[in-house]
Design an enzyme around this catalytic site. Sequence first.
Site, PDB file in Angstrom:
ATOM      1  N   GLY A 287      -1.676   2.475  -7.086  1.00  0.00           N
ATOM      2  CA  GLY A 287      -2.471   2.717  -8.288  1.00  0.00           C
ATOM      3  C   GLY A 287      -1.851   3.816  -9.141  1.00  0.00           C
TER       4      GLY A 287
ATOM      5  CB  CYS B 116      -0.925   0.013   1.207  1.00  0.00           C
ATOM      6  SG  CYS B 116      -1.950   1.498   1.235  1.00  0.00           S
TER       7      CYS B 116
ATOM      8  CD  GLU C 299      -7.286   1.533  -2.501  1.00  0.00           C
ATOM      9  OE1 GLU C 299      -7.028   0.613  -1.687  1.00  0.00           O
ATOM     10  OE2 GLU C 299      -6.899   2.695  -2.370  1.00  0.00           O
TER      11      GLU C 299
ATOM     12  CB  CYS D 171      -4.894   3.968  -5.003  1.00  0.00           C
ATOM     13  SG  CYS D 171      -4.149   2.325  -4.999  1.00  0.00           S
TER      14      CYS D 171
ATOM     15  CG  HIS E  96      -2.634  -1.542  -9.470  1.00  0.00           C
ATOM     16  ND1 HIS E  96      -3.407  -0.688  -8.717  1.00  0.00           N
ATOM     17  CD2 HIS E  96      -1.629  -1.961  -8.664  1.00  0.00           C
ATOM     18  CE1 HIS E  96      -2.885  -0.585  -7.505  1.00  0.00           C
ATOM     19  NE2 HIS E  96      -1.806  -1.359  -7.440  1.00  0.00           N
TER      20      HIS E  96
HETATM   21  N1  LIG Z   1      -6.707  -2.155  -1.751  1.00  0.00           N
HETATM   22  C1  LIG Z   1      -5.362  -2.459  -2.138  1.00  0.00           C
HETATM   23  C2  LIG Z   1      -4.348  -2.170  -1.076  1.00  0.00           C
HETATM   24  C3  LIG Z   1      -4.247  -0.722  -0.693  1.00  0.00           C
HETATM   25  C4  LIG Z   1      -3.593   0.154  -1.789  1.00  0.00           C
HETATM   26  C5  LIG Z   1      -3.436   1.560  -1.337  1.00  0.00           C
HETATM   27  N2  LIG Z   1      -4.558   2.322  -1.034  1.00  0.00           N
HETATM   28  C6  LIG Z   1      -2.295   2.336  -1.946  1.00  0.00           C
HETATM   29  O1  LIG Z   1      -2.184   3.534  -1.619  1.00  0.00           O
HETATM   30  O2  LIG Z   1      -1.472   1.773  -2.647  1.00  0.00           O
HETATM   31  C7  LIG Z   1      -5.244  -3.924  -2.565  1.00  0.00           C
HETATM   32  O3  LIG Z   1      -6.049  -4.762  -2.124  1.00  0.00           O
HETATM   33  O4  LIG Z   1      -4.336  -4.245  -3.327  1.00  0.00           O
END
Ligand SMILES: N[C@@H](CCC[C@H](N)C(=O)O)C(=O)O
Length: 286
Positions: free
Chosen positions: A223, A71, A211, A220, A162
């Site tokens: 992301g 994350c 997400e 993200c 992603h």
């Molecule tokens: N929901 C994501 C993990 C969290 C990613 C995050 N918010 C970021 O800033 O990179 C997953 O399940 O991969």
Amino acid sequence: MQFTKMHGLGNDFIIVAGMKQVHENVNQLAVRMCDRNFGIGADGLVYILPSAAADFQMRIFNSDGSEPEQCGNAIRCVGKYVYDHRLTDQTTIRVETKAGIQTLELTVTDKRVQSVRVDMGVPILQGLQIPTAIDQDVVLQVPISADGFQSTFTAVSMGNPHCVIMMDRLADLPFDQVGPALEVHPYFPKKTNVEFVEVHAPKEVTMRVWERGAGETLACGTGACAVCVAGVLAGRTERRVLVHLKGGDLEIEWSQTDNHVYMTGPAVEVFQGQWLLSCLNTGKMA
Ligand SMILES: N[C@@H](CCC[C@H](N)C(=O)O)C(=O)O
């Protein structure tokens, strides 16, 4: 249990530090603590733990209780937390995650971290490793459809998967319908994060993110890194891009020198509190 509420561009986390390992019932605990009505409210629960291989270890749990590998916004919060709370006096620190060890450069003013530059590592592009169901060296601009929506996507892993979709106009997107449908698309055996991107110029994009395990968030980090990589692969962006997200901006660079992706952005502490661990009742009616 003591906790600290932090965020990176509005992507918000409950930070728990000072434990040797995560709680036994951590998946349910994450769901309850992250609940915006019956708990503290957050996109994720983050533990700062000791590490045998690095300075600290981060483990994160999405608001649905699942554990992702990485994350980007949370790791900046970890950098700020450990410096501001005097767990380290170093401004270069290494943090172990499920996706490997990341190096953080902290920018400090008046003994407080203002921003963090994170070496997010080398992006994974091979289809099966991301993982996708597509056995190709690069999954670039592949047609995809879900719930009546049709487009093409590029798949990138920054430790977590992603699905990056370039659009002419973000405003035309039925986001709340398409985001959840793509999260569980059969192309992605471990589900996926979904980024919808409008490219304004080779150095500037706007993205909206759905997400995995958390729904729409204001930002993200992984992301934004994936968007930069997908933009370069598709010939739409340069290797340095300013990414506008709902909660603010991130600077991303995919270095030609070492192939690593670098993310720079802020982290903010909001408040501290105490969670009543013994309170098993959620308060919800059966
Ligand atoms: N929901 C994501 C993990 C969290 C990613 C995050 N918010 C970021 O800033 O990179 C997953 O399940 O991969």
